[in-house]
Design a protein around this motif. Structure first.
Motif, PDB file in Angstrom:
ATOM      1  N   LEU A 103       0.699  -1.524  -0.339  1.00  0.00           N
ATOM      2  CA  LEU A 103       0.597   0.014   0.172  1.00  0.00           C
ATOM      3  C   LEU A 103       1.099   1.210   0.379  1.00  0.00           C
ATOM      4  CD1 LEU A 103      -2.342  -0.983   3.065  1.00  0.00           C
ATOM      5  CD2 LEU A 103      -3.044  -1.092   0.268  1.00  0.00           C
ATOM      6  N   SER A 104       0.099   2.393  -0.946  1.00  0.00           N
ATOM      7  CA  SER A 104       1.069   3.287  -0.775  1.00  0.00           C
ATOM      8  C   SER A 104       0.953   4.093   1.157  1.00  0.00           C
ATOM      9  CB  SER A 104       0.374   4.434  -1.842  1.00  0.00           C
ATOM     10  OG  SER A 104      -0.945   4.820  -1.330  1.00  0.00           O
ATOM     11  N   ALA A 105       2.451   5.168   1.327  1.00  0.00           N
ATOM     12  CA  ALA A 105       1.207   5.930   2.380  1.00  0.00           C
ATOM     13  C   ALA A 105       0.304   6.214   2.463  1.00  0.00           C
ATOM     14  CB  ALA A 105       3.099   6.244   2.685  1.00  0.00           C
ATOM     15  N   GLU A 106       0.072   6.996   1.897  1.00  0.00           N
ATOM     16  CA  GLU A 106      -1.589   7.883   1.397  1.00  0.00           C
ATOM     17  C   GLU A 106      -2.674   6.419   2.194  1.00  0.00           C
ATOM     18  OE1 GLU A 106      -4.106  10.246   1.724  1.00  0.00           O
ATOM     19  OE2 GLU A 106      -2.324  10.331   1.767  1.00  0.00           O
ATOM     20  N   THR A 107      -2.361   5.588   1.335  1.00  0.00           N
ATOM     21  CA  THR A 107      -3.738   4.325   1.246  1.00  0.00           C
ATOM     22  C   THR A 107      -2.933   4.145   2.967  1.00  0.00           C
ATOM     23  OG1 THR A 107      -3.846   4.199  -0.805  1.00  0.00           O
ATOM     24  CG2 THR A 107      -4.568   2.126   0.444  1.00  0.00           C
ATOM     25  N   SER A 108      -2.279   3.613   3.289  1.00  0.00           N
ATOM     26  CA  SER A 108      -2.535   3.334   4.341  1.00  0.00           C
ATOM     27  C   SER A 108      -2.473   4.246   5.523  1.00  0.00           C
ATOM     28  CB  SER A 108      -0.765   3.240   4.454  1.00  0.00           C
ATOM     29  OG  SER A 108      -0.431   2.281   5.871  1.00  0.00           O
ATOM     30  N   ARG A 109      -2.029   5.332   5.624  1.00  0.00           N
ATOM     31  CA  ARG A 109      -2.568   6.560   6.520  1.00  0.00           C
ATOM     32  C   ARG A 109      -4.333   6.299   6.632  1.00  0.00           C
ATOM     33  NH1 ARG A 109       1.753  10.066   5.160  1.00  0.00           N
ATOM     34  NH2 ARG A 109       0.352  10.469   3.417  1.00  0.00           N
ATOM     35  N   LYS A 111      -6.119   3.864   5.623  1.00  0.00           N
ATOM     36  CA  LYS A 111      -6.986   2.925   6.094  1.00  0.00           C
ATOM     37  C   LYS A 111      -6.868   2.660   7.533  1.00  0.00           C
ATOM     38  CE  LYS A 111      -6.647  -0.055   2.114  1.00  0.00           C
ATOM     39  NZ  LYS A 111      -8.210  -1.030   2.011  1.00  0.00           N
ATOM     40  N   SER A 112      -5.455   3.613   7.869  1.00  0.00           N
ATOM     41  CA  SER A 112      -5.582   3.268   9.359  1.00  0.00           C
ATOM     42  C   SER A 112      -6.579   4.319  10.279  1.00  0.00           C
ATOM     43  CB  SER A 112      -4.216   3.568  10.348  1.00  0.00           C
ATOM     44  OG  SER A 112      -3.698   4.011  11.176  1.00  0.00           O
ATOM     45  N   LYS A 113      -7.285   5.251   9.265  1.00  0.00           N
ATOM     46  CA  LYS A 113      -8.252   6.594   9.921  1.00  0.00           C
ATOM     47  C   LYS A 113      -9.163   5.457  10.183  1.00  0.00           C
ATOM     48  CE  LYS A 113      -5.623  10.592   9.236  1.00  0.00           C
ATOM     49  NZ  LYS A 113      -5.824  12.056   8.912  1.00  0.00           N
ATOM     50  N   GLN A 114      -9.430   4.999   9.302  1.00  0.00           N
ATOM     51  CA  GLN A 114     -10.890   4.247   8.894  1.00  0.00           C
ATOM     52  C   GLN A 114     -11.143   3.349   9.878  1.00  0.00           C
ATOM     53  OE1 GLN A 114     -10.535   2.961   5.134  1.00  0.00           O
ATOM     54  NE2 GLN A 114     -11.677   4.084   3.967  1.00  0.00           N
ATOM     55  N   LYS A 115      -9.562   2.080   9.848  1.00  0.00           N
ATOM     56  CA  LYS A 115     -10.009   1.376  11.424  1.00  0.00           C
ATOM     57  C   LYS A 115     -10.161   1.998  12.420  1.00  0.00           C
ATOM     58  CE  LYS A 115      -6.971  -2.753   9.216  1.00  0.00           C
ATOM     59  NZ  LYS A 115      -5.760  -2.767   9.434  1.00  0.00           N
ATOM     60  N   GLN A 116      -9.173   2.677  13.275  1.00  0.00           N
ATOM     61  CA  GLN A 116      -9.563   3.610  14.631  1.00  0.00           C
ATOM     62  C   GLN A 116     -11.441   4.160  13.827  1.00  0.00           C
ATOM     63  OE1 GLN A 116      -7.091   6.953  14.058  1.00  0.00           O
ATOM     64  NE2 GLN A 116      -5.540   5.897  15.155  1.00  0.00           N
ATOM     65  N   LYS A 117     -11.505   4.474  13.304  1.00  0.00           N
ATOM     66  CA  LYS A 117     -12.947   5.179  13.766  1.00  0.00           C
ATOM     67  C   LYS A 117     -14.188   3.978  13.623  1.00  0.00           C
ATOM     68  CE  LYS A 117     -12.684   8.936  10.855  1.00  0.00           C
ATOM     69  NZ  LYS A 117     -13.732  10.163   9.444  1.00  0.00           N
ATOM     70  N   MET A 118     -13.804   3.074  12.605  1.00  0.00           N
ATOM     71  CA  MET A 118     -14.494   1.651  13.405  1.00  0.00           C
ATOM     72  C   MET A 118     -14.186   1.481  14.687  1.00  0.00           C
ATOM     73  SD  MET A 118     -16.679  -0.363  12.252  1.00  0.00           S
ATOM     74  CE  MET A 118     -16.858  -0.889  10.244  1.00  0.00           C
ATOM     75  N   ILE A 136     -23.090   7.874  20.057  1.00  0.00           N
ATOM     76  CA  ILE A 136     -21.910   7.463  19.230  1.00  0.00           C
ATOM     77  C   ILE A 136     -21.092   9.115  18.604  1.00  0.00           C
ATOM     78  CG2 ILE A 136     -21.232   5.730  17.642  1.00  0.00           C
ATOM     79  CD1 ILE A 136     -23.783   4.374  18.418  1.00  0.00           C
ATOM     80  N   SER A 137     -21.917   9.687  17.961  1.00  0.00           N
ATOM     81  CA  SER A 137     -21.285  10.669  17.287  1.00  0.00           C
ATOM     82  C   SER A 137     -20.999  11.951  18.248  1.00  0.00           C
ATOM     83  CB  SER A 137     -22.731  11.338  16.595  1.00  0.00           C
ATOM     84  OG  SER A 137     -21.652  13.079  15.784  1.00  0.00           O
ATOM     85  N   ARG A 138     -21.310  11.989  19.077  1.00  0.00           N
ATOM     86  CA  ARG A 138     -21.042  13.656  20.492  1.00  0.00           C
ATOM     87  C   ARG A 138     -20.230  12.812  20.807  1.00  0.00           C
ATOM     88  NH1 ARG A 138     -26.360  16.339  22.434  1.00  0.00           N
ATOM     89  NH2 ARG A 138     -26.623  17.033  20.419  1.00  0.00           N
ATOM     90  N   ASN A 139     -19.428  11.038  21.265  1.00  0.00           N
ATOM     91  CA  ASN A 139     -18.779  10.427  22.060  1.00  0.00           C
ATOM     92  C   ASN A 139     -17.462   9.595  21.607  1.00  0.00           C
ATOM     93  OD1 ASN A 139     -20.092  12.363  24.353  1.00  0.00           O
ATOM     94  ND2 ASN A 139     -22.164  11.188  24.112  1.00  0.00           N
ATOM     95  N   CYS A 140     -18.037   8.918  20.377  1.00  0.00           N
ATOM     96  CA  CYS A 140     -17.459   8.103  20.618  1.00  0.00           C
ATOM     97  C   CYS A 140     -16.143   9.218  19.201  1.00  0.00           C
ATOM     98  CB  CYS A 140     -17.423   7.201  20.003  1.00  0.00           C
ATOM     99  SG  CYS A 140     -18.108   7.184  21.458  1.00  0.00           S
ATOM    100  N   VAL A 141     -17.062   8.767  17.620  1.00  0.00           N
ATOM    101  CA  VAL A 141     -17.086   9.132  16.227  1.00  0.00           C
ATOM    102  C   VAL A 141     -17.079  10.677  16.591  1.00  0.00           C
ATOM    103  CG1 VAL A 141     -16.998   8.785  13.683  1.00  0.00           C
ATOM    104  CG2 VAL A 141     -17.527   6.874  15.578  1.00  0.00           C
ATOM    105  N   LEU A 142     -16.411  11.563  16.558  1.00  0.00           N
ATOM    106  CA  LEU A 142     -16.342  12.982  16.683  1.00  0.00           C
ATOM    107  C   LEU A 142     -16.685  13.256  15.512  1.00  0.00           C
ATOM    108  CD1 LEU A 142     -14.093  13.543  19.777  1.00  0.00           C
ATOM    109  CD2 LEU A 142     -16.336  13.518  19.789  1.00  0.00           C
ATOM    110  N   THR A 143     -16.049  12.589  14.839  1.00  0.00           N
ATOM    111  CA  THR A 143     -16.035  13.841  13.115  1.00  0.00           C
ATOM    112  C   THR A 143     -16.998  13.570  12.082  1.00  0.00           C
ATOM    113  OG1 THR A 143     -14.362  11.612  12.164  1.00  0.00           O
ATOM    114  CG2 THR A 143     -13.708  13.294  12.784  1.00  0.00           C
ATOM    115  N   LYS A 144     -18.291  12.794  13.124  1.00  0.00           N
ATOM    116  CA  LYS A 144     -19.699  12.297  11.999  1.00  0.00           C
ATOM    117  C   LYS A 144     -20.634  12.598  12.588  1.00  0.00           C
ATOM    118  CE  LYS A 144     -17.399   9.894   8.354  1.00  0.00           C
ATOM    119  NZ  LYS A 144     -17.089  10.035   7.255  1.00  0.00           N
ATOM    120  N   SER A 145     -21.720  12.847  11.775  1.00  0.00           N
ATOM    121  CA  SER A 145     -23.298  13.444  12.233  1.00  0.00           C
ATOM    122  C   SER A 145     -23.568  12.054  12.217  1.00  0.00           C
ATOM    123  CB  SER A 145     -23.875  14.251  11.358  1.00  0.00           C
ATOM    124  OG  SER A 145     -24.260  13.428  10.254  1.00  0.00           O
TER     125      SER A 145
END
Length: 164
Positions: A103-109, A111-118, A136-145
């Motif tokens: 994986l490219s460095a950008e793709t790897s980053r 995917k890592s962020k996606q795993k953290q959000k999951m 969940i939105s307010r306390n866990c996944v702050l970047t999503k409504s």
């Protein structure tokens, strides 16, 4: 109660159907269009008087009626999830692909962020329960409504049902 089935596409290889009272006239929503729709919902107050007009201006090629139908279908799906018609899954890591391609460095980053959000989503689901999308939105996944969290939950449950 008549149920209609709408088609949700997660990627080019994975399509699912979920029962809904609403029968959308146009079910041809690309991933990009759906993401634009979800981001627009997340960026605007759902009490905004001309919400569907604004969202239609942000999702090229979709009419106000199509935006309204897509929103109603989403809310019906959220209701099905919240009312227990879609069972809570066993929380396991699903790895459909055992091999690890380069994986490219950008793709790897990314995917890592996606795993953290999951992980944050799953923690929120366990802590706040199915249906408490705002918590969940307010306390866990702050970047999503809350609407985006609900949409993610809908897709997550469908993927789990398909995987067995």
């Amino acid at each position: 109660m008549d149920l209609y089935f709408s088609c949700n596409t997660f990627n080019e290889n994975e399509t699912s159907f979920i029962g809904s009272k609403i029968q959308p006239k146009n079910t041809d929503w690309s991933i990009e269009e759906n993401n634009l729709f979800e981001n627009a919902i997340g960026d605007h107050n759902l009490e905004f008087p001309y919400l569907f007009n604004k969202i239609a201006s942000l999702v090229p090629g979709k009419t106000i009626e199509q935006i309204n139908e897509h929103y109603e279908a989403l809310m019906e799906d959220v209701h099905l999830i919240e009312s227990g018609h879609v069972p809570l899954p066993n929380y396991i890591d699903i790895d459909h692909n055992n091999r690890k391609p380069e994986l490219s460095a950008e793709t790897s980053r990314r995917k890592s962020k996606q795993k953290q959000k999951m992980r944050k989503f799953l923690v929120g689901l366990e802590k706040y329960g199915k249906g408490n999308w705002r918590g969940i939105s307010r306390n866990c996944v702050l970047t999503k409504s809350p609407a985006q969290v609900a949409s993610h939950a809908q897709k997550y449950y469908i993927r789990l049902q398909k995987s067995g």
